[in-house]
Design a protein around this motif. Structure first.
Motif, PDB file in Angstrom:
ATOM      1  N   ASP A   1      34.482  51.371  31.173  1.00 57.63           N
ATOM      2  CA  ASP A   1      34.120  50.191  30.380  1.00 57.63           C
ATOM      3  C   ASP A   1      35.296  49.225  30.261  1.00 57.63           C
ATOM      4  O   ASP A   1      35.119  48.008  30.333  1.00 57.63           O
ATOM      5  CB  ASP A   1      33.644  50.596  28.986  1.00 57.63           C
ATOM      6  CG  ASP A   1      32.282  51.274  28.996  1.00 57.63           C
ATOM      7  OD1 ASP A   1      31.534  51.137  29.990  1.00 57.63           O
ATOM      8  OD2 ASP A   1      31.976  51.963  27.998  1.00 57.63           O
ATOM      9  N   ASP A   2      36.496  49.771  30.075  1.00 61.72           N
ATOM     10  CA  ASP A   2      37.688  48.934  29.998  1.00 61.72           C
ATOM     11  C   ASP A   2      37.901  48.184  31.312  1.00 61.72           C
ATOM     12  O   ASP A   2      38.222  46.991  31.310  1.00 61.72           O
ATOM     13  CB  ASP A   2      38.936  49.771  29.709  1.00 61.72           C
ATOM     14  CG  ASP A   2      38.967  50.332  28.299  1.00 61.72           C
ATOM     15  OD1 ASP A   2      38.186  49.859  27.446  1.00 61.72           O
ATOM     16  OD2 ASP A   2      39.767  51.254  28.067  1.00 61.72           O
ATOM     17  N   ARG A   3      37.728  48.874  32.425  1.00 62.58           N
ATOM     18  CA  ARG A   3      37.914  48.245  33.735  1.00 62.58           C
ATOM     19  C   ARG A   3      36.853  47.166  33.956  1.00 62.58           C
ATOM     20  O   ARG A   3      37.158  46.099  34.462  1.00 62.58           O
ATOM     21  CB  ARG A   3      37.876  49.298  34.846  1.00 62.58           C
ATOM     22  CG  ARG A   3      39.089  50.231  34.812  1.00 62.58           C
ATOM     23  CD  ARG A   3      38.994  51.332  35.834  1.00 62.58           C
ATOM     24  NE  ARG A   3      39.175  50.836  37.186  1.00 62.58           N
ATOM     25  CZ  ARG A   3      40.356  50.641  37.774  1.00 62.58           C
ATOM     26  NH1 ARG A   3      41.462  50.902  37.118  1.00 62.58           N
ATOM     27  NH2 ARG A   3      40.424  50.204  39.012  1.00 62.58           N
ATOM     28  N   ARG A   4      35.616  47.459  33.572  1.00 62.22           N
ATOM     29  CA  ARG A   4      34.557  46.450  33.712  1.00 62.22           C
ATOM     30  C   ARG A   4      34.868  45.235  32.841  1.00 62.22           C
ATOM     31  O   ARG A   4      34.734  44.102  33.280  1.00 62.22           O
ATOM     32  CB  ARG A   4      33.194  47.029  33.331  1.00 62.22           C
ATOM     33  CG  ARG A   4      32.089  45.978  33.483  1.00 62.22           C
ATOM     34  CD  ARG A   4      30.689  46.546  33.276  1.00 62.22           C
ATOM     35  NE  ARG A   4      29.724  45.474  33.363  1.00 62.22           N
ATOM     36  CZ  ARG A   4      29.349  44.709  32.327  1.00 62.22           C
ATOM     37  NH1 ARG A   4      29.849  44.928  31.131  1.00 62.22           N
ATOM     38  NH2 ARG A   4      28.462  43.743  32.486  1.00 62.22           N
ATOM     39  N   ALA A   5      35.304  45.464  31.614  1.00 63.13           N
ATOM     40  CA  ALA A   5      35.641  44.353  30.717  1.00 63.13           C
ATOM     41  C   ALA A   5      36.766  43.506  31.326  1.00 63.13           C
ATOM     42  O   ALA A   5      36.699  42.272  31.298  1.00 63.13           O
ATOM     43  CB  ALA A   5      36.043  44.875  29.338  1.00 63.13           C
ATOM     44  N   PHE A   6      37.773  44.155  31.889  1.00 64.60           N
ATOM     45  CA  PHE A   6      38.861  43.420  32.527  1.00 64.60           C
ATOM     46  C   PHE A   6      38.337  42.557  33.671  1.00 64.60           C
ATOM     47  O   PHE A   6      38.723  41.389  33.816  1.00 64.60           O
ATOM     48  CB  PHE A   6      39.939  44.389  33.038  1.00 64.60           C
ATOM     49  CG  PHE A   6      41.020  43.698  33.802  1.00 64.60           C
ATOM     50  CD1 PHE A   6      42.038  43.043  33.137  1.00 64.60           C
ATOM     51  CD2 PHE A   6      41.009  43.686  35.194  1.00 64.60           C
ATOM     52  CE1 PHE A   6      43.034  42.385  33.840  1.00 64.60           C
ATOM     53  CE2 PHE A   6      41.994  43.033  35.898  1.00 64.60           C
ATOM     54  CZ  PHE A   6      43.013  42.382  35.228  1.00 64.60           C
ATOM     55  N   LEU A   7      37.452  43.111  34.483  1.00 58.11           N
ATOM     56  CA  LEU A   7      36.882  42.340  35.597  1.00 58.11           C
ATOM     57  C   LEU A   7      36.049  41.169  35.085  1.00 58.11           C
ATOM     58  O   LEU A   7      36.121  40.061  35.646  1.00 58.11           O
ATOM     59  CB  LEU A   7      36.045  43.248  36.499  1.00 58.11           C
ATOM     60  CG  LEU A   7      36.824  44.254  37.328  1.00 58.11           C
ATOM     61  CD1 LEU A   7      35.871  45.219  38.034  1.00 58.11           C
ATOM     62  CD2 LEU A   7      37.726  43.551  38.342  1.00 58.11           C
ATOM     63  N   VAL A   8      35.269  41.382  34.043  1.00 59.47           N
ATOM     64  CA  VAL A   8      34.445  40.303  33.485  1.00 59.47           C
ATOM     65  C   VAL A   8      35.340  39.206  32.896  1.00 59.47           C
ATOM     66  O   VAL A   8      35.086  38.013  33.104  1.00 59.47           O
ATOM     67  CB  VAL A   8      33.442  40.851  32.444  1.00 59.47           C
ATOM     68  CG1 VAL A   8      32.757  39.733  31.677  1.00 59.47           C
ATOM     69  CG2 VAL A   8      32.406  41.734  33.141  1.00 59.47           C
TER      70      VAL A   8
ATOM     71  N   LYS B   1      36.707  37.282  35.820  1.00 60.25           N
ATOM     72  CA  LYS B   1      35.678  36.417  36.408  1.00 60.25           C
ATOM     73  C   LYS B   1      35.506  35.148  35.579  1.00 60.25           C
ATOM     74  O   LYS B   1      35.506  34.041  36.122  1.00 60.25           O
ATOM     75  CB  LYS B   1      34.354  37.167  36.508  1.00 60.25           C
ATOM     76  CG  LYS B   1      33.197  36.274  36.953  1.00 60.25           C
ATOM     77  CD  LYS B   1      31.893  37.018  37.057  1.00 60.25           C
ATOM     78  CE  LYS B   1      31.293  37.273  35.711  1.00 60.25           C
ATOM     79  NZ  LYS B   1      29.914  37.804  35.806  1.00 60.25           N
ATOM     80  N   HIS B   2      35.376  35.316  34.285  1.00 63.23           N
ATOM     81  CA  HIS B   2      35.151  34.145  33.435  1.00 63.23           C
ATOM     82  C   HIS B   2      36.363  33.229  33.394  1.00 63.23           C
ATOM     83  O   HIS B   2      36.210  32.003  33.361  1.00 63.23           O
ATOM     84  CB  HIS B   2      34.735  34.573  32.030  1.00 63.23           C
ATOM     85  CG  HIS B   2      33.315  35.024  31.985  1.00 63.23           C
ATOM     86  ND1 HIS B   2      32.278  34.184  31.676  1.00 63.23           N
ATOM     87  CD2 HIS B   2      32.755  36.227  32.266  1.00 63.23           C
ATOM     88  CE1 HIS B   2      31.141  34.849  31.747  1.00 63.23           C
ATOM     89  NE2 HIS B   2      31.406  36.095  32.107  1.00 63.23           N
ATOM     90  N   ARG B   3      37.558  33.790  33.420  1.00 61.68           N
ATOM     91  CA  ARG B   3      38.753  32.945  33.446  1.00 61.68           C
ATOM     92  C   ARG B   3      38.770  32.117  34.737  1.00 61.68           C
ATOM     93  O   ARG B   3      39.072  30.924  34.704  1.00 61.68           O
ATOM     94  CB  ARG B   3      40.019  33.786  33.329  1.00 61.68           C
ATOM     95  CG  ARG B   3      41.246  32.919  33.120  1.00 61.68           C
ATOM     96  CD  ARG B   3      42.412  33.698  32.575  1.00 61.68           C
ATOM     97  NE  ARG B   3      42.247  34.168  31.229  1.00 61.68           N
ATOM     98  CZ  ARG B   3      42.423  33.425  30.126  1.00 61.68           C
ATOM     99  NH1 ARG B   3      42.743  32.160  30.234  1.00 61.68           N
ATOM    100  NH2 ARG B   3      42.278  33.943  28.934  1.00 61.68           N
ATOM    101  N   MET B   4      38.412  32.722  35.836  1.00 64.24           N
ATOM    102  CA  MET B   4      38.392  31.997  37.120  1.00 64.24           C
ATOM    103  C   MET B   4      37.281  30.943  37.141  1.00 64.24           C
ATOM    104  O   MET B   4      37.528  29.775  37.466  1.00 64.24           O
ATOM    105  CB  MET B   4      38.193  32.984  38.279  1.00 64.24           C
ATOM    106  CG  MET B   4      39.343  33.937  38.517  1.00 64.24           C
ATOM    107  SD  MET B   4      40.793  33.152  39.204  1.00 64.24           S
ATOM    108  CE  MET B   4      40.201  32.782  40.856  1.00 64.24           C
TER     109      MET B   4
ATOM    110  N   VAL C   1      44.372  36.084  38.967  1.00 65.41           N
ATOM    111  CA  VAL C   1      44.145  35.273  37.774  1.00 65.41           C
ATOM    112  C   VAL C   1      45.431  34.578  37.341  1.00 65.41           C
ATOM    113  O   VAL C   1      45.439  33.372  37.052  1.00 65.41           O
ATOM    114  CB  VAL C   1      43.547  36.139  36.639  1.00 65.41           C
ATOM    115  CG1 VAL C   1      43.473  35.364  35.330  1.00 65.41           C
ATOM    116  CG2 VAL C   1      42.171  36.655  37.040  1.00 65.41           C
ATOM    117  N   GLU C   2      46.519  35.306  37.303  1.00 64.87           N
ATOM    118  CA  GLU C   2      47.796  34.726  36.903  1.00 64.87           C
ATOM    119  C   GLU C   2      48.231  33.635  37.888  1.00 64.87           C
ATOM    120  O   GLU C   2      48.653  32.539  37.488  1.00 64.87           O
ATOM    121  CB  GLU C   2      48.845  35.842  36.841  1.00 64.87           C
ATOM    122  CG  GLU C   2      50.200  35.371  36.380  1.00 64.87           C
ATOM    123  CD  GLU C   2      51.182  36.525  36.341  1.00 64.87           C
ATOM    124  OE1 GLU C   2      51.817  36.670  35.277  1.00 64.87           O
ATOM    125  OE2 GLU C   2      51.316  37.257  37.333  1.00 64.87           O
TER     126      GLU C   2
END
Length: 178
Positions: free
Chosen positions: A5-12, A15-18, A124-125
């Motif tokens: 769940d943590d990994r999925r949250a990080f990916l989401v 995605k939204h930041r991009m 992202v960075e």
């Protein structure tokens, strides 16, 4: 929350930041430029705004490919990839939208357990760095003053969109009227 769940949250979040944070800023900048200013170099040896945008496109595309096929290897890095295609700003904007959307779709389809979190963090960075460069240059060249925060491209809206996706809620349009 478990590790998956943590990994999925990080990916989401990534995605939204991009897609909902950087892309609208980049597109707002490109709307203010003509082809000459898009491809001009402020000083000899400096990359043009267009070259930086093409660099971001390649970076997003490579990361999308690796999300879907983690075994993907590229022959060389893209540290010096800043091509001068001379495309018009609308075409570059459309390519950015396509590449960032492809990254977003790859996030949606990727196995979070197989995703290279360091590579995504770097994407992202790195995109944030170059987006700031482009915003600064466009403001300097055109006198434009973007009001991204006031127009909904801000951390609060980003968090709302991430939370909405993670909870399964419907998402509003991103970055309109920037």
């Amino acid at each position: 929350m478990n590790s998956r769940d943590d990994r999925r949250a990080f990916l989401v979040i990534s995605k939204h930041r991009m897609v909902r944070h950087y892309l609208p800023k980049l597109q707002a900048c490109l709307e203010r430029l003509d082809a000459r200013s898009l491809w001009s170099e402020e000083a000899p040896g400096m990359n043009s705004i267009g070259g930086i945008a093409m660099h971001l496109i390649e970076h997003a595309e490579r990361n999308a490919a690796r999300l879907l096929r983690p075994e993907t290897k590229f022959g060389q890095g893209i540290e010096q990839y800043f091509p001068q295609t001379k495309s018009d700003p609308a075409d570059v904007s459309a390519e950015l939208e396509r590449a960032f959307a492809a990254f977003g779709e790859a996030v949606d389809r990727a196995d979070p357990a197989a995703a290279d979190m360091y590579a995504i963090y770097h994407l992202v960075e790195h995109t944030g760095y170059h987006t700031g460069q482009i915003v600064d240059r466009v403001q300097r060249m055109t006198g434009a003053r973007f009001r991204f925060v006031q127009n909904g491209v801000n951390e609060q809206e980003l968090k709302r969109s991430v939370d909405a996706e993670l909870s399964g809620a419907e998402l509003p349009d991103a970055g309109k009227d920037v």
